[in-house]
Motif scaffolding. Structure first.
Motif, PDB file in Angstrom:
ATOM      1  N   MET A   1      21.000  11.028  35.229  1.00 45.41           N
ATOM      2  CA  MET A   1      22.344  11.576  35.146  1.00 45.41           C
ATOM      3  C   MET A   1      22.705  12.210  36.502  1.00 45.41           C
ATOM      4  O   MET A   1      21.866  12.868  37.115  1.00 45.41           O
ATOM      5  N   PRO A   2      23.955  12.030  36.967  1.00 44.70           N
ATOM      6  CA  PRO A   2      24.352  12.618  38.255  1.00 44.70           C
ATOM      7  C   PRO A   2      24.248  14.136  38.213  1.00 44.70           C
ATOM      8  O   PRO A   2      24.594  14.779  37.215  1.00 44.70           O
ATOM      9  N   PHE A   3      23.745  14.702  39.324  1.00 45.96           N
ATOM     10  CA  PHE A   3      23.651  16.153  39.423  1.00 45.96           C
ATOM     11  C   PHE A   3      24.154  16.568  40.788  1.00 45.96           C
ATOM     12  O   PHE A   3      23.759  15.996  41.810  1.00 45.96           O
ATOM     13  N   THR A   4      25.024  17.566  40.813  1.00 48.74           N
ATOM     14  CA  THR A   4      25.573  18.069  42.072  1.00 48.74           C
ATOM     15  C   THR A   4      24.997  19.451  42.351  1.00 48.74           C
ATOM     16  O   THR A   4      25.287  20.397  41.608  1.00 48.74           O
ATOM     17  N   PRO A   5      24.180  19.587  43.404  1.00 50.25           N
ATOM     18  CA  PRO A   5      23.615  20.903  43.723  1.00 50.25           C
ATOM     19  C   PRO A   5      24.707  21.895  44.083  1.00 50.25           C
ATOM     20  O   PRO A   5      25.742  21.540  44.650  1.00 50.25           O
ATOM     21  N   LYS A   6      24.457  23.161  43.760  1.00 51.64           N
ATOM     22  CA  LYS A   6      25.381  24.207  44.154  1.00 51.64           C
ATOM     23  C   LYS A   6      25.176  24.531  45.637  1.00 51.64           C
ATOM     24  O   LYS A   6      24.087  24.330  46.178  1.00 51.64           O
ATOM     25  N   MET A 248      14.867  23.908  43.556  1.00 50.04           N
ATOM     26  CA  MET A 248      15.603  23.849  42.296  1.00 50.04           C
ATOM     27  C   MET A 248      16.483  25.084  42.120  1.00 50.04           C
ATOM     28  O   MET A 248      17.614  24.988  41.619  1.00 50.04           O
ATOM     29  N   VAL A 249      15.961  26.254  42.508  1.00 49.71           N
ATOM     30  CA  VAL A 249      16.763  27.476  42.431  1.00 49.71           C
ATOM     31  C   VAL A 249      17.943  27.386  43.388  1.00 49.71           C
ATOM     32  O   VAL A 249      19.085  27.725  43.034  1.00 49.71           O
ATOM     33  N   LYS A 250      17.700  26.916  44.609  1.00 48.60           N
ATOM     34  CA  LYS A 250      18.797  26.790  45.577  1.00 48.60           C
ATOM     35  C   LYS A 250      19.874  25.826  45.075  1.00 48.60           C
ATOM     36  O   LYS A 250      21.067  26.047  45.280  1.00 48.60           O
ATOM     37  N   ASP A 251      19.434  24.756  44.408  1.00 47.65           N
ATOM     38  CA  ASP A 251      20.386  23.767  43.875  1.00 47.65           C
ATOM     39  C   ASP A 251      20.971  24.176  42.534  1.00 47.65           C
ATOM     40  O   ASP A 251      21.933  23.563  42.068  1.00 47.65           O
ATOM     41  N   ASP A 252      20.368  25.183  41.888  1.00 47.90           N
ATOM     42  CA  ASP A 252      20.730  25.608  40.535  1.00 47.90           C
ATOM     43  C   ASP A 252      20.536  24.462  39.531  1.00 47.90           C
ATOM     44  O   ASP A 252      21.387  24.197  38.673  1.00 47.90           O
ATOM     45  N   LEU A 253      19.379  23.790  39.640  1.00 43.57           N
ATOM     46  CA  LEU A 253      19.007  22.717  38.715  1.00 43.57           C
ATOM     47  C   LEU A 253      18.295  23.330  37.515  1.00 43.57           C
ATOM     48  O   LEU A 253      17.165  23.792  37.627  1.00 43.57           O
TER      49      LEU A 253
END
Length: 580
Positions: A1-6, A248-253
């Motif tokens: 599924m597409p995921f857009t990092p913050k 993952m924290v930086k991207d908010d995944l």
């Protein structure tokens, strides 16, 4: 599924504790500095909780203190600030009345540990059966970025030139002693070979199944499930996971980005392919409930029905987890299922990549351990969900571990009211039983045992074992160990202690099992069943206090994951107000 990092950098959750010059911020930083932490660690870098289920009373997890150091090294390398946090460790081998009773307590403790402390992401250090689902449940409820690191399976056991699988051979040797074909002193001698290194069971028991489920769900790095506990590569993947959680924290995944409906469907099909434990049914239902995915028992039957069991591991097959890892581990299994069109290839993983991207180069190095579909152990290997007047809400059976000749069977019931009744009577030579009978065990479900112990794979009567019979149809509202085998119907719902039809089965009743047609039928007239149910009264008392009472009053049925009813749903991890 597409995921857009913050976008990064941004203000993190932990800064609500540590940032600024307020009295509260200085209070929090000052206390942390008594451990020798430099001031610049509180400058806004991700603070990662290493949630560690290490315990010397939990043998599967007793090496996780060492693994935690590698996780922390990875976090430091990636610019994070690791803080190791001990959390409730549920030991399958020691907890009484049963570890399952405390899975929900552990999940509740983990949830509040995450919610109440200044961390931005979590590494879930797990191993033994219940630690994986309990930490996943807690993390799913809070929805902070989280990654699973498993402790890994122990090395193969060997006894008298025979490969010994932990758990599986315990059942086999125990039956052999009761049948008179093995001496008790030989059983004791074999004991030393059953658990010869750090790690969890070396069979495809519940621990390795749940490690595989974490990987199939996308919550662990690819390859995590099968690496032996003492293999140096287990420490490598721990360090890599430490690095990954910072990004993952930086991207908010978050777990909610990964634990989608598609992820659970993938996991169900992977469980069928590996011949995974029936316990995965309860645990995945509970995890799905925490993240808000509507998963049901019917999904298990529908999705697993046409998936072949291609992993040749005990208790369904021949090999152990060492051979599985050397053959390639879970990635080539996932690749095979993707190529068969059985998985959602685009499902997101903690790596930030899709499942297919993670496994498309995976190789199977031993086609006897990971078999091609045409040589599958079972053509239809998924967990079977049975329904009928004996299990209105469903019951489960694992075909890959059952005897084909018993999959359609009609037999006379031999009934045990609870586990104590079973233990008192099963070895009685006057017990009216033969191999055509159906053993029925009541009051061993979530409320009944209490906690739903792994007693569903009832040992056979010695008088039957001496005939050379090794399997009979067995029905209960209990669970069984993932290392166990046999034609065993489990998780019968509603359970007997809640007044389900299992409660009114009597000696001499006839029961029909029809696995191809998914039917479990008590062959008693409907009027008689209604009369018995109307006359039924609870026999299991409500505990007077403590967690046992909370559990009894709020636990849901096995068909819903046996979670506590008030823990459903993702409640997030908000930062509350405080003042000192």
């Amino acid at each position: 599924m597409p995921f857009t990092p913050k976008p990064w950098p941004r203000r993190l959750r932990s800064q609500e504790w540590y940032a600024g010059m307020t009295k509260d911020a200085i209070y929090h930083r000052a206390w942390m500095k008594n451990q020798g932490f430099p001031a610049d660690l509180f400058d806004g870098r991700p603070i990662i909780g290493v949630l560690n289920t290490w315990s010397q009373l939990n043998p599967c997890n007793a090496h996780l203190d060492q693994l935690a150091e590698k996780v922390k090294a990875g976090i430091w390398e990636a610019g994070g600030f690791p803080v190791e946090v001990p959390v409730f460790s549920v030991s399958e081998s020691a907890f009484r009345p049963t570890a399952m009773m405390f899975r929900n307590l552990a999940a509740m403790a983990v949830e509040e540990t995450i919610r109440g402390q200044p961390i931005d992401g979590c590494v879930l250090l797990v191993g033994c059966d219940k630690t994986t689902p309990s930490l996943l449940m807690g993390a799913a409820s809070c929805d902070l970025p989280s990654i699973v690191v498993s402790g890994g399976p122990m090395l193969n056991g060997y006894w008298r030139n025979e490969t010994v699988g932990s758990g599986t051979h315990l059942w086999r040797f125990s039956e052999a002693v009761r049948a008179g074909t093995m001496k008790p002193e030989e059983f004791v001698e074999a004991e030393a070979s059953m658990s010869r290194s750090a790690g969890s069971c070396n069979t495809m028991g519940t621990a390795s199944t749940m490690a595989s489920m974490a990987e199939a769900l996308g919550m662990a790095l690819s390859g995590n499930a099968a690496i032996p506990a003492v293999d140096s590569r287990r420490r490598v993947i721990a360090q890599l996971s430490g690095r990954r959680i910072v990004q993952m924290v930086k991207d908010d995944l978050k777990p909610s980005d990964i634990l989608t409906r598609e992820a659970f469907e993938n996991a169900i099909r992977v469980n069928a392919a590996i011949g995974g434990s029936t316990n995965a049914v309860i645990h995945l239902l509970a995890i799905a409930g925490r993240v808000g995915v509507d998963l049901t028992l019917d999904d298990w039957d529908r999705l697993g029905r046409d998936v072949p069991t291609i992993v040749n591991l005990m208790p369904s097959g021949q090999y152990l987890m060492e051979e599985f890892y050397y053959a390639g581990g879970l990635p080539p299994v996932i690749r095979q299922l993707c190529e068969m069109g059985l998985l959602h290839r685009d499902a997101l993983t903690v790596s930030g990549r899709s499942q297919w991207e993670e496994v498309r180069e995976a190789r199977n190095w031993n086609p006897d351990v990971i078999r091609p579909p045409e040589r599958a152990l079972a053509a239809s290997g998924g967990i079977v969900v049975l329904k009928g007047n004996l299990a209105p809400n469903g019951a489960v059976l694992k075909p890959s571990a059952a005897t084909p000749a018993l999959m359609v069977h009609r037999g006379r019931a031999v009934v045990f009211e609870d586990i104590d009744d079973y233990k008192a009577r099963i070895e009685d030579e006057s017990l009216d039983v033969d191999e055509t009978c159906v053993l029925v065990l009541k009051n061993c479900g979530p409320k009944g045992y209490p906690g739903m112990a792994e007693v569903g794979n009832m040992g056979l009567p010695p008088k039957v074992l001496r005939k050379g019979i090794t399997d009979m149809v067995r029905i209960s509202d209990a669970r069984m160990s993932g290392t166990a085998y046999g034609t065993v119907v489990l998780h019968t719902s509603p359970e007997a202690a809640a007044g389900g039809p299992l409660a009114i089965v009597r000696d001499g009743d006839w029961i029909e099992l029809d696995v191809p047609n998914r039917r479990l039928h008590l062959d008693v007239p409907e009027e008689e069943i209604a009369r018995r149910l109307a006359a039924w009264k609870p026999t299991v008392p409500v505990p007077e206090g403590g967690y046992a009472r909370l559990f009894h009053l709020h636990v849901e049925g096995a068909d819903k994951g046996a979670d506590l009813d008030f823990l459903k749903g993702c409640r997030g991890a908000p930062v509350g107000r405080e003042s000192h």
